[in-house]
Design a protein around this motif. Sequence first.
Motif, PDB file in Angstrom:
ATOM      1  N   VAL A 119       0.861  -1.178   0.000  1.00  0.00           N
ATOM      2  CA  VAL A 119       0.000   0.000   0.000  1.00  0.00           C
ATOM      3  C   VAL A 119       0.901   1.232   0.000  1.00  0.00           C
ATOM      4  O   VAL A 119       1.805   1.339   0.829  1.00  0.00           O
ATOM      5  CB  VAL A 119      -0.944   0.036   1.217  1.00  0.00           C
ATOM      6  N   TYR A 120       0.634   2.139  -0.935  1.00  0.00           N
ATOM      7  CA  TYR A 120       1.437   3.359  -1.074  1.00  0.00           C
ATOM      8  C   TYR A 120       0.534   4.572  -0.924  1.00  0.00           C
ATOM      9  O   TYR A 120      -0.580   4.591  -1.449  1.00  0.00           O
ATOM     10  CB  TYR A 120       2.125   3.387  -2.444  1.00  0.00           C
ATOM     11  N   VAL A 121       1.031   5.565  -0.206  1.00  0.00           N
ATOM     12  CA  VAL A 121       0.298   6.800   0.016  1.00  0.00           C
ATOM     13  C   VAL A 121       0.979   7.907  -0.771  1.00  0.00           C
ATOM     14  O   VAL A 121       2.190   8.119  -0.624  1.00  0.00           O
ATOM     15  CB  VAL A 121       0.259   7.156   1.522  1.00  0.00           C
ATOM     16  N   LEU A 122       0.208   8.602  -1.599  1.00  0.00           N
ATOM     17  CA  LEU A 122       0.750   9.703  -2.381  1.00  0.00           C
ATOM     18  C   LEU A 122       0.697  10.989  -1.569  1.00  0.00           C
ATOM     19  O   LEU A 122      -0.253  11.210  -0.808  1.00  0.00           O
ATOM     20  CB  LEU A 122      -0.034   9.887  -3.678  1.00  0.00           C
ATOM     21  N   GLU A 123       1.711  11.822  -1.747  1.00  0.00           N
ATOM     22  CA  GLU A 123       1.719  13.106  -1.047  1.00  0.00           C
ATOM     23  C   GLU A 123       0.512  13.943  -1.457  1.00  0.00           C
ATOM     24  O   GLU A 123      -0.030  13.779  -2.548  1.00  0.00           O
ATOM     25  CB  GLU A 123       3.002  13.880  -1.339  1.00  0.00           C
ATOM     26  N   ILE A 124       0.097  14.817  -0.561  1.00  0.00           N
ATOM     27  CA  ILE A 124      -0.948  15.783  -0.878  1.00  0.00           C
ATOM     28  C   ILE A 124      -0.247  16.934  -1.587  1.00  0.00           C
ATOM     29  O   ILE A 124       0.628  17.583  -1.021  1.00  0.00           O
ATOM     30  CB  ILE A 124      -1.674  16.265   0.391  1.00  0.00           C
ATOM     31  N   MET A 125      -0.643  17.140  -2.830  1.00  0.00           N
ATOM     32  CA  MET A 125       0.031  18.153  -3.644  1.00  0.00           C
ATOM     33  C   MET A 125      -0.601  19.527  -3.452  1.00  0.00           C
ATOM     34  O   MET A 125      -1.733  19.645  -2.984  1.00  0.00           O
ATOM     35  CB  MET A 125       0.017  17.739  -5.109  1.00  0.00           C
ATOM     36  N   THR A 126       0.140  20.526  -3.865  1.00  0.00           N
ATOM     37  CA  THR A 126      -0.313  21.914  -3.770  1.00  0.00           C
ATOM     38  C   THR A 126      -1.590  22.113  -4.567  1.00  0.00           C
ATOM     39  O   THR A 126      -1.773  21.523  -5.623  1.00  0.00           O
ATOM     40  CB  THR A 126       0.769  22.856  -4.335  1.00  0.00           C
TER      41      THR A 126
END
Length: 173
Positions: A97-104
Motif C-alpha cells: 500500500v502506497y500513500v501519495l503526497e498531498i500536492m499543492t
Amino acid sequence: MAIVVLFGDSNIKRLPFFCKDRKGLLVPYNLRWFGQGGLRMDRMDNNLYGMMLREKADIIIVAVGGNDITPTSQPKEIVERITEIVNEMHRNGCEHVYVLEIMTRGDFSKCKRVKINKCLAKTYKNNFIRFPDIKFPADYSKDLVHLESLCPGNNGMHKYQCRIQRLICSVKR
C-alpha cells in the motif's frame, strides 16, 4: 497478473482518461480505478470504498487527504483518517500500500499540507510517494487545483502518470 488499485480524488479520477488518450500506464498489470472528484474521507462514498476493498489487490495506491484540508481542519485528524484507510487495506490482505503526497492546490493552507505530508512521510517512509518534479503553478490547469492534462508534452498529469508507473514497476512481489 497482479491487480493494481488506484484509489483517490480527482487526479485518480482523471488519470484513466489521460492514460487512454496517451496510451499511458502500459504495464503488465490489471489496473482498477476508483477515483472520485472532491473525495473527502469524512464523507467518503462507501460504495466506491467497498468496491475497492473487494478487489483483493496486490498493490494499492492511495491519493486522499487534499480535499479534507479546510480552514478548520486539524492535520492530526487527516493523518489519522489516512492511517485508518491504509490499515484497513493491510487487514484486507494487501501487502503493498502506497500513500501519495498531498500536492499543492491554489487555496490550500500550505502549512497544514506540509505538516500532513511530513507526518505521512515519517509514518510510511518508502511507501510515501512524492512528486518533486510537479511544480505549482506551472504544471496545473487554469483553476490551479487540477493537474494540467490538455497541453501537449510534459505537463502535470503526464508527470503524475510517469511517477505512478515507475512506482508500480518497481514493486517487488
